[in-house]
Each structure stands twice: as C-alpha cells, then as structure tokens.
Enzyme design. Structure first.
Site, PDB file in Angstrom:
ATOM      1  N   CYS A 116       0.674  93.205  41.108  1.00 51.24           N
ATOM      2  CA  CYS A 116      -0.793  93.137  41.150  1.00 51.24           C
ATOM      3  C   CYS A 116      -1.396  93.984  42.270  1.00 51.24           C
ATOM      4  CB  CYS A 116      -1.240  91.688  41.296  1.00 51.24           C
ATOM      5  SG  CYS A 116      -0.620  90.682  39.947  1.00 51.24           S
ATOM      6  N   HIS A 257      -8.365  91.461  43.171  1.00 53.16           N
ATOM      7  CA  HIS A 257      -7.490  91.290  42.011  1.00 53.16           C
ATOM      8  C   HIS A 257      -7.941  90.044  41.257  1.00 53.16           C
ATOM      9  CE1 HIS A 257      -4.077  90.935  39.486  1.00 53.16           C
ATOM     10  NE2 HIS A 257      -3.603  89.865  40.086  1.00 53.16           N
ATOM     11  N   ASN A 287      -5.909  88.541  33.577  1.00 54.66           N
ATOM     12  CA  ASN A 287      -5.207  89.245  34.644  1.00 54.66           C
ATOM     13  C   ASN A 287      -4.453  90.429  34.040  1.00 54.66           C
ATOM     14  OD1 ASN A 287      -3.482  90.099  36.653  1.00 54.66           O
ATOM     15  ND2 ASN A 287      -2.699  88.063  37.169  1.00 54.66           N
TER      16      ASN A 287
HETATM   17  O1  UT7 Z   1      -1.477  88.022  39.456  1.00 52.23           O
HETATM   18  C1  UT7 Z   1      -0.257  87.563  39.908  1.00 52.23           C
HETATM   19  C2  UT7 Z   1      -0.465  86.483  40.844  1.00 52.23           C
HETATM   20  N1  UT7 Z   1      -0.598  85.255  40.135  1.00 52.23           N
HETATM   21  C3  UT7 Z   1      -1.463  84.355  40.533  1.00 52.23           C
HETATM   22  O2  UT7 Z   1      -2.199  84.578  41.448  1.00 52.23           O
HETATM   23  C4  UT7 Z   1      -1.457  83.025  39.806  1.00 52.23           C
HETATM   24  C5  UT7 Z   1      -1.607  81.908  40.776  1.00 52.23           C
HETATM   25  N2  UT7 Z   1      -1.531  80.606  40.144  1.00 52.23           N
HETATM   26  C6  UT7 Z   1      -2.515  80.130  39.355  1.00 52.23           C
HETATM   27  O3  UT7 Z   1      -3.498  80.807  39.086  1.00 52.23           O
HETATM   28  C7  UT7 Z   1      -2.415  78.711  38.878  1.00 52.23           C
HETATM   29  O4  UT7 Z   1      -1.369  78.075  39.564  1.00 52.23           O
HETATM   30  C8  UT7 Z   1      -2.149  78.581  37.347  1.00 52.23           C
HETATM   31  C9  UT7 Z   1      -3.388  79.040  36.600  1.00 52.23           C
HETATM   32  C10 UT7 Z   1      -0.969  79.405  36.942  1.00 52.23           C
HETATM   33  C11 UT7 Z   1      -1.897  77.118  36.990  1.00 52.23           C
HETATM   34  O5  UT7 Z   1      -2.978  76.312  37.400  1.00 52.23           O
HETATM   35  P1  UT7 Z   1      -2.726  75.016  38.281  1.00 52.23           P
HETATM   36  O6  UT7 Z   1      -4.035  74.405  38.471  1.00 52.23           O
HETATM   37  O7  UT7 Z   1      -1.951  75.421  39.504  1.00 52.23           O
HETATM   38  O8  UT7 Z   1      -1.872  74.144  37.303  1.00 52.23           O
HETATM   39  P2  UT7 Z   1      -0.453  73.478  37.546  1.00 52.23           P
HETATM   40  O9  UT7 Z   1       0.625  74.471  37.298  1.00 52.23           O
HETATM   41  O10 UT7 Z   1      -0.447  72.716  38.830  1.00 52.23           O
HETATM   42  O11 UT7 Z   1      -0.447  72.421  36.379  1.00 52.23           O
HETATM   43  C12 UT7 Z   1      -1.418  71.365  36.334  1.00 52.23           C
HETATM   44  C13 UT7 Z   1      -1.305  70.686  34.976  1.00 52.23           C
HETATM   45  C14 UT7 Z   1       0.142  70.360  34.600  1.00 52.23           C
HETATM   46  O12 UT7 Z   1       0.134  69.142  33.862  1.00 52.23           O
HETATM   47  P3  UT7 Z   1       0.495  67.766  34.570  1.00 52.23           P
HETATM   48  O13 UT7 Z   1       1.896  67.939  35.097  1.00 52.23           O
HETATM   49  O14 UT7 Z   1      -0.521  67.576  35.648  1.00 52.23           O
HETATM   50  O15 UT7 Z   1       0.397  66.791  33.449  1.00 52.23           O
HETATM   51  C15 UT7 Z   1       0.517  71.488  33.686  1.00 52.23           C
HETATM   52  O16 UT7 Z   1       1.538  71.145  32.786  1.00 52.23           O
HETATM   53  O17 UT7 Z   1      -1.786  71.573  33.970  1.00 52.23           O
HETATM   54  C16 UT7 Z   1      -0.783  71.728  32.968  1.00 52.23           C
HETATM   55  N3  UT7 Z   1      -0.909  73.060  32.407  1.00 52.23           N
HETATM   56  C17 UT7 Z   1      -1.695  73.336  31.371  1.00 52.23           C
HETATM   57  N4  UT7 Z   1      -2.521  72.569  30.633  1.00 52.23           N
HETATM   58  C18 UT7 Z   1      -3.206  73.183  29.639  1.00 52.23           C
HETATM   59  C19 UT7 Z   1      -0.280  74.187  32.813  1.00 52.23           C
HETATM   60  N5  UT7 Z   1      -0.659  75.206  32.040  1.00 52.23           N
HETATM   61  C20 UT7 Z   1      -1.539  74.707  31.139  1.00 52.23           C
HETATM   62  C21 UT7 Z   1      -2.282  75.280  30.079  1.00 52.23           C
HETATM   63  N6  UT7 Z   1      -3.097  74.481  29.370  1.00 52.23           N
HETATM   64  N7  UT7 Z   1      -2.207  76.591  29.787  1.00 52.23           N
END
Ligand code: UT7
Length: 332
Positions: A116, A257, A287
C-alpha cells in the site's frame, strides 16, 4: 553537496475498470452485509477487471491520461517507475510491459514492491532522478489488480479490495514555491506476518499443495494491521508536520491510503485536520493498494481541493509493514 532541483507533480491520470462489485453482490458470495461493510470499513462498491485484464493495462490507461494532460508523448519520458503488489507476472517487470504498451522509446524503468506504500515509495524513487538533474520527466504509477489475489470465499478480505491505477508525471519545478517538500518513510518487517501472500515465491513455489492451501491469496490479520495503522499513520504524519513547523490544520488536502475509513478519520482527528481537507473515496473504490493515493488525488482535484500552492500530505501504511508520508505543494 550538489544543490538539488525541486521536483513537482506536473500531471495526473487515473483509471478504474468499469465493472462494479457492490456490497449487494458480495452478500451473495459470502456471509456479509452492506451495513457491516459500510460501518466497519466504509466501502459501498469497488471496480474489478474482467478476465484477461492485467495491472499493466490499468497502468497504461492511467499513464495515457497523465501524458495527454501534459501534452507530451511517451517518448518524451526518461523513466517509468511502477508501484505494484500484483505485477502481471514475476518478470518482466510491469514497468517494462508498460513501456512497451505505451511505445515509450529510450526509457528505462523498474517496479517498486511496497504494497500500500508503493505509490509514495515510487514517487520518491522517481523524484530522486529529477532532483539530481539526471532526468527531466519521470512517470510514476501506482497500479494493482487486487482481485487477482483475493479469495472471494473469505469475507475478512474480499469485501475490502478493488482494482485501479493512477499515474503522475514528475518534472523539475521552476522555483521552490511548489513541488515535493519532504518525505518520511519507514519499514517494520516484524509486521510481515500480519499481511502477506505466502505462495508462489521462492519460499513456497507454486505446487498443487500451495493452491489447495489457498496460499496464493492475501492473508490478513485485520485487527493487528488496523491497530498498527491507526497508531503509526498518525505518528508518522505528526513527525513530518512537526519537522516542517506545520500543524494538521495547515494542510489543504490530506490524501491518505484508503484502507479503512476509520483509520483515516482517526488519523485526521488526532492531527486536528480540517474535516474538509480530508480526502475520502474508499466508498467508491475500496482499497486498490498502490492505486489509492493517486485515485484520491483525482478525487481531491475534482472536489476543488488541489489548487496551485495547496499544501498536501500523502500518507500510507501497508503490508511489510511499510509506512510513508510525503509533504508537497500542488504545482498547477
Ligand atoms: O491496505 C492494507 C492495510 N490493511 C488495512 O489497513 C486493514 C486494517 N484492518 C481493517 O481495516 C479491519 O480490521 C477489517 C476491516 C479488516 C476488519 O474489521 P474489524 O472491525 O477489525 O473486524 P474484526 O476482524 O475484529 O471482526 C469483528 C467481527 C467478527 O465477528 P465476531 O467474532 O465478533 O462474531 C468477524 O467475524 O466481524 C466479523 N466479520 C465480518 N462480518 C461481516 C469479519 N469480516 C466480516 C464481514 N462481514 N465481511
């Protein structure tokens, strides 16, 4: 030390493929929903290539627009630097493919791998050649076809990424009132395991097993990357502002980014940026990795935020981890 030439961005071109992948489309592929994606990431739709369209194709379209804007031909270029994490193939480099497709004679070039941060790293690499006076016109491109390395059964990654490209032309600035002012880059390889694609390289050459184990797709520990990005994007920006005796509120266009809307707003809030200076287009493009910053430059320009002399801060955090910040004054 020899006096260095001030370098400016003299043209910008962007390109995204026409096909859209909306949140409603993703709801049919994986267990997700529009509300979650909008609230947690801020994306409504992304653009995806059709089969057979590669990173170099997007790069060439963006390049053509930048060259047309400046009214020059590909053969006027001295070098092409392409930032990408999804090259058409390992080799030849995407820069070679772009050179050939553009028909740019007497040009050399190379790719920059920094995920990125690839656009800001390529920008600085290209700028050095202009600053020393060895080159007059360097084309810098950020381009990625993320859909080629995404597992569309993995909801943790497939909702985030899209395809796109942007190109800028670098030339000597007439004087010091415009152009690139400062940059601050850093890598922290300890974060490598948080965001990577394990298969296909020299460590895990492609086999049936690497395909079966889905090793040719992006693997991400989203929470770890999120925490690092929120903390370090802000501290890096703070440092570059401080050493230039500037404050967040001095910035006319903050062009970060576009990985997650929450990372951007957290950074902007901490730096006390003016809300109207914060450029966000993640909702339309997702992204696009190396494509996000030039695509966001175009959004800023269309919104009237880039005028001659506007103070601009570019910032990125990505796989590696790689970090980058660039301070500049828009030149036209
Ligand atoms: O460009 C490269 C650099 N990358 C980044 O900067 C990405 C950085 N990370 C993020 O943007 C976020 O961590 C994500 C968008 C990837 C994920 O969001 P989050 O708020 O950190 O979610 P999480 O991984 O902590 O998951 C929270 C909940 C989980 O469910 P439970 O365990 O709380 O029941 C996940 O299973 O959200 C669930 N979840 C989803 N639900 C619906 C994860 N992905 C999804 C989804 N739809 N697509």
């Amino acid at each position: 030390m020899t006096q260095l030439q001030r370098v400016k961005i003299s043209a910008l071109g962007t390109y995204v493929p026409p096909r859209l992948l909306t949140n409603a489309d993703l709801e049919k592929l994986v267990d997700t929903n529009d509300q979650w994606i909008m609230e947690r990431v801020g994306i409504r739709e992304r653009h995806l290539v059709d089969k057979g369209v590669a990173t170099s194709d997007l790069a060439v379209e963006a390049a053509k627009k930048a060259l047309a804007e400046r009214g020059i031909s590909p053969s006027d270029l001295d070098a092409i630097v392409v930032g990408t994490v999804t090259p058409d193939m390992f080799f030849p480099s995407t820069a070679c493919l772009v050179q050939h497709k553009l028909g740019a004679k007497n040009v050399w070039g190379f790719d920059v791998s920094a995920a990125c941060s690839a656009f800001v790293y390529a920008l600085q690499a290209g700028a050095q050649f202009v600053a020393t006076g060895s080159h007059k016109k360097v084309l810098v491109i950020g381009a990625d076809v993320m859909s080629s390395i995404i597992d569309y059964t993995d909801r943790a990654t497939c909702v985030i990424f899209g395809d796109g490209a942007g190109a800028v032309l670098l030339e000597p600035a007439e004087d010091d009132s415009v152009g690139l002012i400062d940059f601050l880059h850093e890598v922290d390889g300890s974060g490598g395991c948080a965001l990577y694609m394990p298969g296909g390289g020299s460590l895990n050459p492609s086999t049936h097993e690497t395909v079966d184990k889905k090793m040719h797709f992006v693997h991400q520990d989203g929470a770890a990357v999120f925490k690092f990005a929120v903390r370090r994007m802000a501290s890096l920006c703070e440092e570059i502002l401080q050493r230039n005796h500037l404050k967040g509120c001095d910035i006319d266009a903050f062009i970060p980014h576009q990985a997650n809307k929450r990372i951007i707003t957290a950074t902007a809030d901490r730096l006390k940026m003016r809300p109207e200076a914060v450029i966000l287009n993640i909702e339309q493009y997702g992204n696009t990795t190396a494509g996000t910053i030039p695509l966001a430059m175009e959004t800023a320009r269309q919104d009237g935020k880039l005028k001659k002399g506007s103070l601009v801060l570019l910032a990125s955090v990505g796989a590696g981890f790689t970090l980058g910040a660039t301070l500049l004054r828009w030149a036209y």
